[in-house]
Design an enzyme around this catalytic site. Structure first.
Site, PDB file in Angstrom:
ATOM      1  N   ARG A 155       4.366 -12.814   9.763  1.00 18.75           N
ATOM      2  CA  ARG A 155       5.107 -11.597   9.448  1.00 18.75           C
ATOM      3  C   ARG A 155       6.374 -11.527  10.289  1.00 18.75           C
ATOM      4  NH1 ARG A 155       1.389  -7.756   8.892  1.00 18.75           N
ATOM      5  NH2 ARG A 155       2.697  -5.966   9.232  1.00 18.75           N
TER       6      ARG A 155
ATOM      7  N   LYS B  26       4.094   0.988   8.924  1.00 15.51           N
ATOM      8  CA  LYS B  26       4.293   2.249   8.208  1.00 15.51           C
ATOM      9  C   LYS B  26       3.675   3.404   8.976  1.00 15.51           C
ATOM     10  CE  LYS B  26       3.687   0.330   3.640  1.00 15.51           C
ATOM     11  NZ  LYS B  26       2.309  -0.155   3.661  1.00 15.51           N
TER      12      LYS B  26
ATOM     13  N   GLU C 225       0.871  -1.173   0.000  1.00 17.71           N
ATOM     14  CA  GLU C 225       0.000   0.000   0.000  1.00 17.71           C
ATOM     15  C   GLU C 225       0.912   1.229   0.000  1.00 17.71           C
ATOM     16  OE1 GLU C 225      -3.453   2.086   2.744  1.00 17.71           O
ATOM     17  OE2 GLU C 225      -2.558   0.205   3.413  1.00 17.71           O
TER      18      GLU C 225
HETATM   19  P1  ATP Z   1       2.471  -1.867   7.513  1.00 18.20           P
HETATM   20  O1  ATP Z   1       1.337  -1.404   8.351  1.00 18.20           O
HETATM   21  O2  ATP Z   1       3.694  -2.130   8.288  1.00 18.20           O
HETATM   22  O3  ATP Z   1       2.701  -1.013   6.356  1.00 18.20           O
HETATM   23  P2  ATP Z   1       1.007  -3.619   5.856  1.00 18.20           P
HETATM   24  O4  ATP Z   1       0.796  -5.094   5.880  1.00 18.20           O
HETATM   25  O5  ATP Z   1      -0.169  -2.746   6.006  1.00 18.20           O
HETATM   26  O6  ATP Z   1       2.103  -3.307   6.944  1.00 18.20           O
HETATM   27  P3  ATP Z   1       1.357  -3.382   3.049  1.00 18.20           P
HETATM   28  O7  ATP Z   1       1.959  -2.292   2.276  1.00 18.20           O
HETATM   29  O8  ATP Z   1      -0.098  -3.587   2.948  1.00 18.20           O
HETATM   30  O9  ATP Z   1       1.780  -3.190   4.561  1.00 18.20           O
HETATM   31  O10 ATP Z   1       2.126  -4.743   2.789  1.00 18.20           O
HETATM   32  C1  ATP Z   1       2.602  -5.217   1.558  1.00 18.20           C
HETATM   33  C2  ATP Z   1       2.940  -6.671   1.747  1.00 18.20           C
HETATM   34  O11 ATP Z   1       3.993  -6.801   2.701  1.00 18.20           O
HETATM   35  C3  ATP Z   1       1.764  -7.442   2.276  1.00 18.20           C
HETATM   36  O12 ATP Z   1       1.673  -8.673   1.572  1.00 18.20           O
HETATM   37  C4  ATP Z   1       2.085  -7.660   3.719  1.00 18.20           C
HETATM   38  O13 ATP Z   1       1.501  -8.826   4.200  1.00 18.20           O
HETATM   39  C5  ATP Z   1       3.619  -7.717   3.701  1.00 18.20           C
HETATM   40  N1  ATP Z   1       4.179  -7.319   4.984  1.00 18.20           N
HETATM   41  C6  ATP Z   1       3.934  -6.183   5.684  1.00 18.20           C
HETATM   42  N2  ATP Z   1       4.580  -6.195   6.864  1.00 18.20           N
HETATM   43  C7  ATP Z   1       5.276  -7.359   6.910  1.00 18.20           C
HETATM   44  C8  ATP Z   1       6.132  -7.955   7.874  1.00 18.20           C
HETATM   45  N3  ATP Z   1       6.417  -7.368   9.023  1.00 18.20           N
HETATM   46  N4  ATP Z   1       6.672  -9.161   7.577  1.00 18.20           N
HETATM   47  C9  ATP Z   1       6.402  -9.766   6.412  1.00 18.20           C
HETATM   48  N5  ATP Z   1       5.594  -9.267   5.471  1.00 18.20           N
HETATM   49  C10 ATP Z   1       5.029  -8.074   5.706  1.00 18.20           C
HETATM   50 MG    MG Z   2      -1.595  -1.792   5.211  1.00 17.41          MG
END
Ligand code: ATP
Ligand code: MG
Length: 560
Positions: A261, A271, A30
């Site tokens: 994760r 993020k 995202e």
């Molecule tokens: P964040 O809130 O940290 O941004 P998110 O899952 O909302 O995490 P996205 O941008 O939606 O972030 O994630 C892109 C991809 O990365 C998704 O497939 C998500 O599952 C994966 N991802 C995010 N955080 C992790 C993590 N800590 N370990 C492994 N994969 C991750």
């Molecule tokens: Mg997200």
């Protein structure tokens, strides 16, 4: 093909059963912030798994929430994925590429009696949803005729209904034990312009609805995601099964597979929280070398290969756990121990005068650039009457077993002579002005004629030749070992270490003046360092400490 984790086991099975004829994955960030090391794990899994099976991996931006997204983030994400060493070729997509398709399928669901427009407000929705132990209640609009929902949905699209007045929901079951299946929202009104579609839309699909459609239209076979989506998998499959099959779409539906994760000690990884640190000026920016972002790690001096190695070593699991950040340090240390050029830098200098050294005389020694790899050649070091050593390598009243310099003690200067401290000269305020020492001319090379034992080996620089450099040392930005263990009533902001950056004005051997951004070195006894890509200027380099040396000084002295 040999599988090396459970995701690959599923894939091998799917290929053997001919469920799919190849492997096609995607990485779906995202664009609401910069990527962090958790994303690096996901990138390595998605791209790495595709590569392993000779397949391909798409980059797809999940831009379904117009309010939080930005082109700056899209650009940084592309840069980070490329830097990690992966290539999506021409397959760069956006969830917003499929808004028309999502809309068309939504009308189809409405007409099939599988979705309806509902007018419950936020708290009413929660109230109707029920709990984990009790079923929910049907919305009063659940059984309205499809034609009525269709008209309302079109009004929503045309901007004729205000935000919060209506939303589209899937008609599944309010009694489903899985809360995600209790008539989840699939479209909501948001009168916000979007960074790619501008003002074309005032309704936006929910992630749980848009994601399976995006996977399907791109021909994704394995939709690999993190564990929190496990409970959403029935919805993922519901969307695909209720819409498909469809002549416009690939014949095979994608399969969702979840993995745990990455969590790291001393690290917050979201993020949203990282953005707060940036916006509250707790750090110098997204690429602050203390940040767990890929851009921060890059600036700090991590290499793409060290991060890929880290991802490989942590592997993939089905249950959440927390990885010790030392493993990350280990990966870069291992790599740089093999290939980083050695250098001597005194971070906190104190002057040494060699009293029995001839005034004006300078020796030049040839020293190896990397004892681990003689192919990296050698360089010249000069030695003269005035030198710098590290302030904490001297103690006036040392404890027992102190093997460094003190009055009367003899130490070895790395690659040079043995010196003995004869006198301490102080300033008026009591600080040390200089240490007067004598050297043994026969000791160069580390062997003394009488084989006397000298335990301590110090790094040093010659004061005439030395150049001034700025060195930045870092502590963990976050002081709590387990980021999930924040006590009640505290916020993670209470655990941000305000003293996690320490800046030193250091004295370095002259070749370091020519360091270019991202040049990496082992500073003897101090750790691995990288020339800062933003703040270094020609002849004025700034170095970031990537990691310290594992064994501080004992090990080094036995290596010399
Ligand atoms: P964040 O809130 O940290 O941004 P998110 O899952 O909302 O995490 P996205 O941008 O939606 O972030 O994630 C892109 C991809 O990365 C998704 O497939 C998500 O599952 C994966 N991802 C995010 N955080 C992790 C993590 N800590 N370990 C492994 N994969 C991750
Ligand atoms: Mg997200």
């Amino acid at each position: 093909m040999e599988a090396s984790n459970f995701i690959q086991d599923f894939i091998v099975e799917d290929l053997e059963n001919k469920r799919y004829s190849g492997v096609h994955t995607r990485f779906p960030p995202e664009p609401n912030g910069y990527l962090h090391i958790g994303h690096a794990k996901s990138i390595c899994i998605n791209f790495g798994t595709a590569l392993k099976f000779n397949g391909i991996c798409n980059l797809r931006f999940d831009d379904t929430n117009p309010a939080k997204e930005d082109v700056e983030y899209v650009d940084s994400i592309k840069e980070d994925v490329k830097w990690l060493g992966f290539d999506w070729e021409e397959r760069e997509f956006f969830a917003s590429d499929y808004y028309d398709l999502c809309y068309e399928f939504a009308e189809q669901l409405i007409l099939a009696g599988k979705a309806y427009v509902c007018h419950l407000k936020g708290d009413e929705v929660s109230e109707h949803r029920g709990t984990l132990t009790s079923p929910g209640k049907n919305s009063p609009w659940r059984d309205r005729p499809p034609q009525e929902s269709l008209e309302l949905f079109r009004k929503m699209r045309n901007g004729e209904i205000e935000e919060g007045e209506a939303f589209l929901r899937a008609k599944i079951s309010m009694a489903n034990p899985n809360m995600n299946m209790r008539d989840p929202a699939i479209y909501r009104i948001k009168k916000t312009s979007h960074h790619r579609t501008g003002n074309k839309w005032v309704i936006y699909p929910m992630y749980d609805y848009a994601h399976p459609i995006g996977d399907w239209v791109e021909g994704i076979t394995h939709s690999i995601c993190t564990l929190e989506f496990e409970a959403h998998r029935p919805l993922y499959e519901w969307v695909l099964n209720e819409i498909g099959p469809n002549p416009k779409m690939p014949a095979r539906l994608p399969r969702q597979i979840e993995f745990a994760r990455l969590n790291l000690t001393y690290t917050v990884m979201s993020k949203r929280l990282l953005r707060e640190l940036v916006e509250n000026n707790q750090v110098l920016g997204w690429d602050d070398p203390r940040m767990p972002t890929i851009s921060g790690l890059r600036r700090r001096g991590y290499t793409p290969s060290s991060l890929r190695e880290f991802a490989e070593r942590i592997g993939v699991a089905k249950t959440d756990s927390i990885v010790d950040i030392q493993l990350l340090y280990f990966c870069i240390r291992e790599e740089l121990n093999k290939n980083a050029q050695r250098a001597m830098v005194v971070l906190d200098p104190v002057k040494v005068v060699i009293t029995n050294w001839e005034e004006g005389k300078e020796d030049v020694f040839e020293v190896l650039n990397n004892p681990e790899n003689p192919e990296q050649g050698s360089r010249k070091l000069s030695f003269g009457k005035e030198l710098y050593i590290e302030r904490d390598d001297f103690m006036e009243n040392p404890p027992k077993k102190y093997f460094r310099l003190f009055p009367g003690a003899e130490v070895r200067l790395k690659d040079a002579y043995y010196i003995t401290c004869k006198e301490v000269i102080k300033k008026e305020n009591g600080d040390i002005a200089e240490l007067r020492c004598v050297y043994d001319p026969k000791s160069r090379g580390g062997e003394t004629p009488d084989m006397r034992k000298v335990k301590g080996t110090l790094h040093w620089v010659c004061s005439n030749a030395a150049v001034d450099v700025e060195v930045r040392l870092f502590e963990h930005l976050f002081t709590l070992e387990n980021p999930a263990a924040i006590p009640e009533g505290k916020s993670y902001m209470d655990y941000v270490d305000k003293n996690s950056l320490v800046v030193k004005q250091a004295k370095a051997e002259p070749m370091l003046a020519n360091a270019k951004p991202y040049d990496r070195f082992q500073f003897l006894r101090q750790g691995y360092f990288c020339a800062d890509a933003k703040d270094s200027a020609p002849q004025k380099p700034v170095f970031n400490r990537i990691v310290g040396l594992k064994d501080s000084w004992g090990k080094i002295s036995s290596q010399t």
